[in-house]
Design a protein around this motif. Sequence first.
Motif, mmCIF file in Angstrom:
data_model
loop_
_atom_site.group_PDB
_atom_site.id
_atom_site.type_symbol
_atom_site.label_atom_id
_atom_site.label_comp_id
_atom_site.label_asym_id
_atom_site.label_seq_id
_atom_site.Cartn_x
_atom_site.Cartn_y
_atom_site.Cartn_z
ATOM 1 N N PHE B 65 0.684 -1.774 0.324
ATOM 2 C CA PHE B 65 0.411 -0.149 -0.240
ATOM 3 C C PHE B 65 0.776 1.052 -0.155
ATOM 4 C CE2 PHE B 65 0.029 -1.390 4.233
ATOM 5 C CZ PHE B 65 0.593 -0.153 5.336
ATOM 6 N N VAL B 66 0.662 2.118 -0.550
ATOM 7 C CA VAL B 66 0.907 3.602 -0.809
ATOM 8 C C VAL B 66 0.175 4.643 0.099
ATOM 9 C CG1 VAL B 66 1.785 5.802 -2.042
ATOM 10 C CG2 VAL B 66 1.459 2.984 -3.017
ATOM 11 N N LEU B 67 1.044 5.314 1.549
ATOM 12 C CA LEU B 67 0.445 5.977 1.745
ATOM 13 C C LEU B 67 1.249 8.011 1.245
ATOM 14 C CD1 LEU B 67 0.162 5.040 5.272
ATOM 15 C CD2 LEU B 67 -1.276 4.945 4.110
ATOM 16 N N LEU B 68 0.414 8.761 0.874
ATOM 17 C CA LEU B 68 1.232 10.286 0.683
ATOM 18 C C LEU B 68 0.570 10.969 2.143
ATOM 19 C CD1 LEU B 68 0.403 11.197 -2.685
ATOM 20 C CD2 LEU B 68 1.859 9.945 -1.899
ATOM 21 N N LEU B 69 1.740 11.372 2.520
ATOM 22 C CA LEU B 69 1.257 12.497 3.995
ATOM 23 C C LEU B 69 1.358 13.960 3.916
ATOM 24 C CD1 LEU B 69 1.093 12.711 7.118
ATOM 25 C CD2 LEU B 69 3.446 12.217 7.324
ATOM 26 N N GLU B 70 0.661 14.830 4.495
ATOM 27 C CA GLU B 70 0.855 16.094 4.291
ATOM 28 C C GLU B 70 0.977 16.019 5.649
ATOM 29 O OE1 GLU B 70 -1.883 19.017 3.506
ATOM 30 O OE2 GLU B 70 0.241 20.565 2.020
ATOM 31 N N ALA B 218 -3.565 11.632 17.037
ATOM 32 C CA ALA B 218 -2.206 11.653 17.626
ATOM 33 C C ALA B 218 -2.041 13.417 16.589
ATOM 34 C CB ALA B 218 -1.447 11.005 18.136
ATOM 35 N N HIS B 219 -1.579 13.408 15.388
ATOM 36 C CA HIS B 219 -1.549 14.030 14.664
ATOM 37 C C HIS B 219 -2.941 15.034 13.524
ATOM 38 C CE1 HIS B 219 1.938 11.901 15.574
ATOM 39 N NE2 HIS B 219 2.902 13.444 14.945
ATOM 40 N N PRO B 220 -3.434 15.803 14.275
ATOM 41 C CA PRO B 220 -4.704 16.278 13.902
ATOM 42 C C PRO B 220 -4.866 17.030 12.490
ATOM 43 C CG PRO B 220 -4.281 17.529 15.755
ATOM 44 C CD PRO B 220 -3.482 16.228 15.619
ATOM 45 N N ASP B 221 -2.782 17.737 12.589
ATOM 46 C CA ASP B 221 -3.046 18.702 11.765
ATOM 47 C C ASP B 221 -2.430 17.780 10.230
ATOM 48 O OD1 ASP B 221 -0.565 18.052 13.132
ATOM 49 O OD2 ASP B 221 0.346 19.690 11.473
ATOM 50 N N ALA B 222 -2.117 16.861 10.270
ATOM 51 C CA ALA B 222 -1.650 15.874 9.557
ATOM 52 C C ALA B 222 -3.335 15.369 8.364
ATOM 53 C CB ALA B 222 -0.738 14.575 10.251
ATOM 54 N N GLN B 223 -2.568 14.849 6.718
ATOM 55 C CA GLN B 223 -3.876 14.655 5.821
ATOM 56 C C GLN B 223 -2.835 13.478 5.020
ATOM 57 O OE1 GLN B 223 -5.410 17.370 3.151
ATOM 58 N NE2 GLN B 223 -6.474 15.634 2.378
ATOM 59 N N LEU B 224 -3.516 12.369 5.307
ATOM 60 C CA LEU B 224 -3.508 11.593 4.680
ATOM 61 C C LEU B 224 -4.067 11.045 3.348
ATOM 62 C CD1 LEU B 224 -2.861 8.807 7.587
ATOM 63 C CD2 LEU B 224 -0.691 9.133 6.075
ATOM 64 N N TRP B 225 -3.161 10.618 2.153
ATOM 65 C CA TRP B 225 -3.780 9.946 0.959
ATOM 66 C C TRP B 225 -3.908 8.116 1.048
ATOM 67 C CZ3 TRP B 225 -2.282 14.958 1.268
ATOM 68 C CH2 TRP B 225 -2.897 15.602 0.956
ATOM 69 N N ARG B 226 -4.112 7.561 1.050
ATOM 70 C CA ARG B 226 -4.871 6.033 0.899
ATOM 71 C C ARG B 226 -4.477 5.414 -0.491
ATOM 72 N NH1 ARG B 226 -8.806 4.672 4.972
ATOM 73 N NH2 ARG B 226 -9.681 6.554 3.551
ATOM 74 N N SER B 227 -3.635 4.731 -0.464
ATOM 75 C CA SER B 227 -3.961 3.779 -1.158
ATOM 76 C C SER B 227 -3.835 2.121 -1.669
ATOM 77 C CB SER B 227 -3.545 4.194 -2.902
ATOM 78 O OG SER B 227 -3.063 3.284 -3.744
ATOM 79 N N GLY B 228 -4.303 1.260 -1.855
ATOM 80 C CA GLY B 228 -4.029 -0.587 -2.118
ATOM 81 C C GLY B 228 -5.374 -0.998 -1.586
#
Lengths: 199, 773
Positions: B65-70, B218-228
């Motif tokens: 799987f791939v995660l993109l994290l901002e 724990a990281h409410p400011d972070a954004q994640l995109w998921r693929s898999g």
Amino acid sequence: MSCRKRLRSLSLVLATLPLWLAALPAHAMSLESLADHLAAQGDVAGRFEQTRYLADLDTQIDGRGRYRFEQGNRVTWSLESPVEETMELSEAGIRRNGERLDDDPAGVATLIMQLLNGQLSTLADRFEVTLEGNQQAWHATLVPRQQGLAEYLDSIDMRGDNRLEQINMAMADGDRLNIHLLPPEEDPGTADTSSRQAP
Amino acid sequence: MMRATRLPALLWLMVLTACLAFSSVQLLRGASLDTRITALLPETHQSPGVDRANDQLSAPFTHRFVLLLEAEQPNEASGALAQTLEDADVVSELRYRPGDYQLDNLLEVLGPSRYRLLGENLRATIDSGDTDDLRRQALASLIMPTGLDQHPVRDPFGLLDRWLDSQLSTRFDTRGDLVTLEVDGRSLVVMTATLSGNAWDTGLQDRLTDAINDFQGAHPDAQLWRSGMVFHAADGAHQAKSEISTIGLGSLIGVLLILLVVFRSPVTIATLLLPLVAGGVFALAITLWWFQGIHLLTIAFGSSLIGVAIDYALHLQCARTLAGREFRLRRMLPGLALGLVTSVMAYVVQAFTPMPGLRQMAIFAGCGLVGAWLTVVLWLPLTRVHTTPGTRALAERLWGVLDRLRGRLGPRLALVLALVAISIAGVRLQGDDSLRLINTSSQQLLGDEALVQRELGRDTGTVYLLVMAHDTEGFLGRVESLNPLLESLMQEGHLGGYTSLAERVPSRSRQSTNLERTRTLYQQQLDQVYASAGLPPALYERALEALEQSPPLTLDHWLASPLGESDQRLWLGEIDRGQVGGMITLNGGIDDRARQQLASLARSDENIELVDRVEQISAVLGELRRQIAQWVAGALVALTLLLALRYRWRTWRVIAPAGGAILTVLTLYALLGVPLNLFHQLALLLVLGIGLDAGIFMQEHPRAHHAWLAITLSIISSLLAFGLLAFSATPVLHHIGMTTLIGLASVWLLTALVQHRLPPDQTTPHDNAHDHG
């Protein structure tokens, strides 16, 4: 991600080493004050001479050209001989002979700009830096931390007084790349004497 | 009589006990609870090459799987995310820092063959004869190398670097400690992971979901995109589980409330629910035995179907409650038996379809109905029922409603309406067989997936060309010959892109002509390069020697190298004796034009096959939809003939509630522009089953208040169950729910409307000699 890119990044970083000095990490002694001291020189322009020594052929290739460093903004590295080529680094990226290099690029330009702005953590992570001497005669040695880079590059030596004078890069296979930055006011005609001491 | 009925009842108890024991053992031993949507689809019978290609192409999507994290502080955030994932024990490998990527031995793998590897642009430049620019660039990089191994003898023109440039047009950025990607001006950390287990393992899915939720907490400011695939599987399983519990619970509570109002006796209610439990136990055991496992959707769909089973219990208990001591089971049996036969027939036709999921549902529902029916007939007469005045009052009030409605739809008007409905549905009704129907992923996840696939050029391998040849050389040559067509489709915007092995490893003949070009370039410019650089001219011979000794790059060598690893999925190797195969994956939007051209290419060349798995599945769904429609239409005709034997001219009153309700649904969908899909049709089967029951019982007991009470209760309880399904976010369940909602309401109304008008004095509150009068 590939070592090719690391190498390319490296050579571009190398081309702009004068800029680095203003931002070398303050690990050892008076590096920070040295950096301030060098940065105080402001915009710098002059001639450079470089020699690539090829260990397996036991021969060398010489080149020369002009550098120009606009503090915090732009670096121009113009090779004049044996062929004309200009590399330009700025916030916008890297241009080679006026054409944008799309490849790896923005990463390196940003790296350079970060270094100039004093964001030192990145450089310290990539290299082990040791500094000797004083502000009038100093010598810095950079050894790559990453295994991938170390397979190609042994170390980078830099020396100077109140400006950067000499950069020597030793490759893992015995090749060397030496760059001599002539003083801004110096007459280009005296270049021969300095190139002879290179390899 | 009691003695006669006790033996079968005892036998049935033993069967059920055995079923219970079997199911418990199976479930405790970990019989698989399947959540894969694709498990519902038929195994397509195709060449082994296509099957292997499908597996191989989808493997990376399934196992990784791939995660993109901002994040504002990407270093800290990605470190924390990595730690969370590793602590959750869900990944076996995690890459997000430049150092995590294996050092590619580019020089070792490609170095010796570099003179044979020329990109399209370089080939064109050398062919044009204008190579002065190449000389200038060579000189510049000899003094200041900007690439790998730019050496005056080994590679004066930087061929290796140029080849890599033409290969890797990647946008990854390794400026700092992290691998990042620029998306819409934002810098996202790219994290790729290999799962430590199976993507379908619900335990692993839960751990992964929890880990990601923990991180986001724990990281409410972070954004994640998921693929898999693992995320889609987790989404589907989660939704199915939660809907099964809400729908099941809602249905149960609703039914209990209504029954409590009607019968006012907990014992009677318990006897109504007993057949459901017994049917469920029987159905589960048979399904587990038959299929070695059960699909979650089977339980969801099947447990709702068992709601039909309550019909029999309702009819029996309504009759007993209202008749009291005058009750005789004998009089009920024909209606009950016909009800069972017609319902089971309606469901069991699904078992003839090649769709394993449908077969499973059919078996489950069929067994559930039989089990419930046997329980009703064998056990319920042994229980006591309380006659309450409340029940009788309610039955009479309902009968009053029926009296006001009955006789308003005569045979002629019904025929006209049916013809109008058939013509509207025939002209306007559309079909929908798209794969969206069986998609259980949330919009959020689909959005994430689309973004990651677009930005990373990741494809799920659903559309590809399967290319076969006698040997590897023939394969590469054939694949190369397709490049001009694919390139022109790309340039004209018909095709987003493609990935082909020939781009990594040119065929031998192409490598030979490339070597010739390199020789030409050396002959034209190398002398001058050496002269300008001040190098001895004697080096020229050594440079040419390197050219002569250059071995061709072989496919095996490339695929075995770390860099070629990701291309392994494109190569099948030997698929049959004397035949090898591989794939060209197509991605990023393929329009009709491209599809047409590639399809006609595949038709004209037996060694090339265009495979579109999405389209394949859609075609299967469509085929099934047509098949089910035909089977059910056939079954309906057969049933009508069967029923005509008993009911003669009254047969139309038996068929009208079910047939009319189906036509109502179809006409409504046609007028509203709702395209009919497979799952609408499955729901129509349910409408058919309940509608036939209603029609039969009203003809069997035309004057009995209990029949109408039981029909009403049955429809209301089913409506409760399926009314909830209509609010399901899972498209499949929503379609089923909507259709049943409209269909069952129509069944109730039509059952009343088509009944014969009766003189008021002839009605009785319970079964007696007036039946069939």
